[in-house]
Scaffold this motif. Structure first.
Motif, short mmCIF file in Angstrom:
data_model
loop_
_atom_site.label_atom_id
_atom_site.label_comp_id
_atom_site.label_asym_id
_atom_site.label_seq_id
_atom_site.Cartn_x
_atom_site.Cartn_y
_atom_site.Cartn_z
N LYS A 214 0.92 -1.45 0.29
CA LYS A 214 -0.31 0.06 -0.05
C LYS A 214 0.40 1.82 -0.06
CE LYS A 214 -4.05 -2.41 0.12
NZ LYS A 214 -5.44 -2.32 -0.88
N GLN A 263 -13.14 0.34 -2.03
CA GLN A 263 -12.76 -0.60 -1.17
C GLN A 263 -12.79 -0.06 0.60
OE1 GLN A 263 -8.03 -1.26 -1.78
NE2 GLN A 263 -7.99 -2.96 -0.48
N GLU A 265 -12.42 -2.26 2.78
CA GLU A 265 -11.31 -3.00 3.79
C GLU A 265 -10.21 -3.16 3.58
OE1 GLU A 265 -14.06 -6.54 3.61
OE2 GLU A 265 -15.88 -5.73 5.25
N ILE A 266 -9.56 -3.08 4.31
CA ILE A 266 -8.39 -4.03 4.09
C ILE A 266 -7.44 -4.66 5.56
CG2 ILE A 266 -7.90 -1.66 3.82
CD1 ILE A 266 -6.52 -1.09 6.72
N THR A 267 -6.60 -5.95 4.19
CA THR A 267 -6.16 -6.81 5.34
C THR A 267 -5.09 -6.83 4.98
OG1 THR A 267 -7.97 -7.98 4.14
CG2 THR A 267 -6.46 -9.32 4.52
N LEU A 268 -4.28 -6.90 6.05
CA LEU A 268 -3.55 -6.58 7.20
C LEU A 268 -2.84 -7.74 8.19
CD1 LEU A 268 -3.32 -2.78 8.33
CD2 LEU A 268 -2.17 -3.59 6.18
N THR A 272 -8.58 -8.28 8.69
CA THR A 272 -9.76 -7.92 8.22
C THR A 272 -10.35 -6.83 8.93
OG1 THR A 272 -9.75 -9.49 6.44
CG2 THR A 272 -11.89 -7.31 6.39
N THR A 274 -12.35 -2.62 8.68
CA THR A 274 -13.23 -2.02 8.29
C THR A 274 -13.03 -0.32 8.56
OG1 THR A 274 -14.63 -2.68 9.58
CG2 THR A 274 -15.43 -4.13 8.25
N LEU A 298 -2.46 6.14 7.45
CA LEU A 298 -3.39 5.33 8.29
C LEU A 298 -3.40 5.22 9.85
CD1 LEU A 298 -5.34 3.43 6.53
CD2 LEU A 298 -3.20 2.06 6.82
#
Length: 502
Positions: A214, A263, A265-268, A272, A274, A298
């Motif tokens: 990202k 987008q 949602e993000i996945t780290l 996940t 929101t 962020l």
């Protein structure tokens, strides 16, 4: 003082010699009736006048192009571009105001149906006499108005832009930014050094985390709230499966909103997240060095942030009495001395190039305020002087010919033209005379506002500031201009019209 007296005497002497030379070659009869003569102006052919107009427009366009080149030049050549641009634009304004009123007057006289309608013949005669006798004066006034509008806009915009940017560039009393994965304990000695020179009320050492795949950096929620506490802002809460974005740079806002819609949602690391209930916060936090380096950051829950790599370390401090300007050089000297021994995080390596930055609000205010205040004050001072000078010249030009106008209006009064029509003619006449020098200065000011917004809008960290102060410039200028116009109109009517006609 002595140089001013010398220059004045030199100018006065040259003026006296030139006047004596002209009078020596004049006949007595010409001197007696010189005040009744219009300025000699030989009207050229239509093609010649149109060519001059086109060349003037081309000169103004070339001046605008040179201004663009100046903004892209980092050497002393920029001053040459600026001088050439100003010369071309002012020459273009002068020639346009010499030619276009004459062309319009000529076209109006050729329209016989309009020419002989009501009192238009008298009106065209009055305007034609003013254009021919005071054409150069109105052209010079147009140049003065162009300068006054430009300097007023620059003065107002730079002053407001400085205040907006200072709040965003220096929100912390002192800050240290090091683009290296150091241990937080490495920043303790910097805090101790600062305490020896001035009191430290609060401080926080924190990481800017790298987000995998990202183009954005991250802050932990606890560090983010500590920064907000230092700035006197309320804390933010969100659940362990949410995130938000902080962005104090208005030109990125639309892109971030669209990105969150596409987008949400993000996945780290398999987790996940929101978007929070309030997805974007915008308070000034200096996001090109301290709270991010790209204009946004962020904000993640502490648990999610702890699983990322803290590639850059930061220190923000709140000082007693705001610190002092020399603290910046003291901190730089300490960082570059052998007294400061930073420690790397375990398993991390120093990058090939380590960037360090030190910000001190007291230094920024002391070093930036003087220059911006001087430019802003000079711009406003010059603009007011030129506006008053321009309006005074126009008003004097109208009132100096009051005897001639009194005779002209006395003639149409005897011909039976009613008082309200005479008052209407005076309004039309003075409105035209005051409007002619205003056309291109206002047009150039609008172009200047648009250009400033295009080139510098994103550099000012307050959305819409350039158009706002462009509008303020035009309104303030119009208020002064209309005041002189109203005063001239009042005096003109008082002398020309009988008391029952006013």
């Amino acid at each position: 003082m002595g140089s001013n007296i010398f220059v004045f005497a030199l100018m006065y002497g040259f003026g006296m010699l030139r006047a004596a030379k002209i009078i020596r070659h004049q006949k007595v009869i010409d001197l007696l009736y010189d005040n009744r003569k219009n300025e000699e102006y030989r009207f050229k052919s239509f093609r010649h006048s149109l060519l001059v107009v086109l060349l003037s427009i081309a000169a103004m366009v070339a001046g605008v192009i040179l201004l663009g080149r100046m903004l892209q030049t980092q050497t002393n050549e920029a001053f040459l571009y600026l001088g050439g641009a100003c010369l071309l634009i002012l020459v273009g304004v002068y020639e346009l105001h010499r030619q276009i009123p004459l062309l319009l007057h000529r076209f109006a006289k050729q329209n016989l149906r309009h020419k002989y309608k009501e009192e238009n013949l008298f009106f065209l005669g009055q305007i034609g006499r003013r254009i021919h006798s005071a054409g150069r004066t109105m052209a010079v006034v147009a140049i003065l108005l162009t300068i006054s509008l430009a300097t007023m806009f620059v003065g107002l915009t730079m002053g407001a832009g400085y205040k907006a940017n200072m709040k965003a560039y220096y929100p912390y009393d002192a800050g240290v930014a090091i683009d290296a994965p150091l241990e937080k304990s490495s920043m303790d000695s910097i805090v101790s050094f600062t305490e020896e020179h001035c009191g430290v009320e609060d401080s926080v050492s924190y990481y800017l985390y790298a987000v995998p795949e990202k183009p954005i950096e991250a802050l932990s929620l606890s560090d983010y709230n500590h920064l907000r506490e230092i700035l006197g802002l309320s804390s933010v809460s969100m659940s362990d499966n949410e995130f938000l974005v902080h962005c104090d740079t208005w030109n990125y806002m639309d892109g971030i909103r669209q990105g969150l819609k596409q987008q949400p949602e993000i996945t780290l690391n398999g987790r996940t997240l929101t978007i929070a209930e309030t997805p974007i916060l915008t308070e000034p936090m200096e996001q090109y060095q301290m709270a991010g380096t790209k204009g946004y950051v962020l904000v993640l829950p502490d648990e999610a942030a702890s699983q990322l790599v803290g590639e850059k370390i930061r220190l923000a401090m709140k000082l007693e009495d705001g610190g002092y300007p020399e603290l910046k050089s003291d901190l730089k000297q300490f960082l570059n001395s052998g007294k400061w021994q930073p420690e790397l995080q375990s398993g991390q390596q120093l990058p090939e190039k380590v960037t360090m930055g030190v910000t001190v609000k007291a230094w920024g205010v002391a070093n930036s305020l003087t220059g911006f205040t001087a430019i802003s004050f000079c711009g406003l001072y010059l603009s007011i002087i030129f506006i008053i000078l321009s309006c005074s010249v126009l008003a004097f030009e109208q009132l100096s010919a009051i005897d001639k106008n009194q005779k002209n209006y006395a003639v149409i009064d005897r011909l039976g033209v009613p008082g309200h029509r005479q008052a209407s003619l005076i309004r039309r006449e003075l409105s035209t005379v005051f409007l002619i020098p205003l056309l291109f200065p206002l047009l150039l000011t609008v172009l200047l506002i648009a250009g400033a917004q295009f080139f510098f809008g994103e550099a000012i960290l307050q959305q819409g500031l350039v158009p706002l102060y462009g509008l303020v410039t035009i309104l303030l200028f119009c208020a002064i201009y209309l005041t002189y116009f109203g005063a001239t109109m009042f005096l003109f009517k008082r002398v020309i019209l009988r008391s029952e006609m006013r």
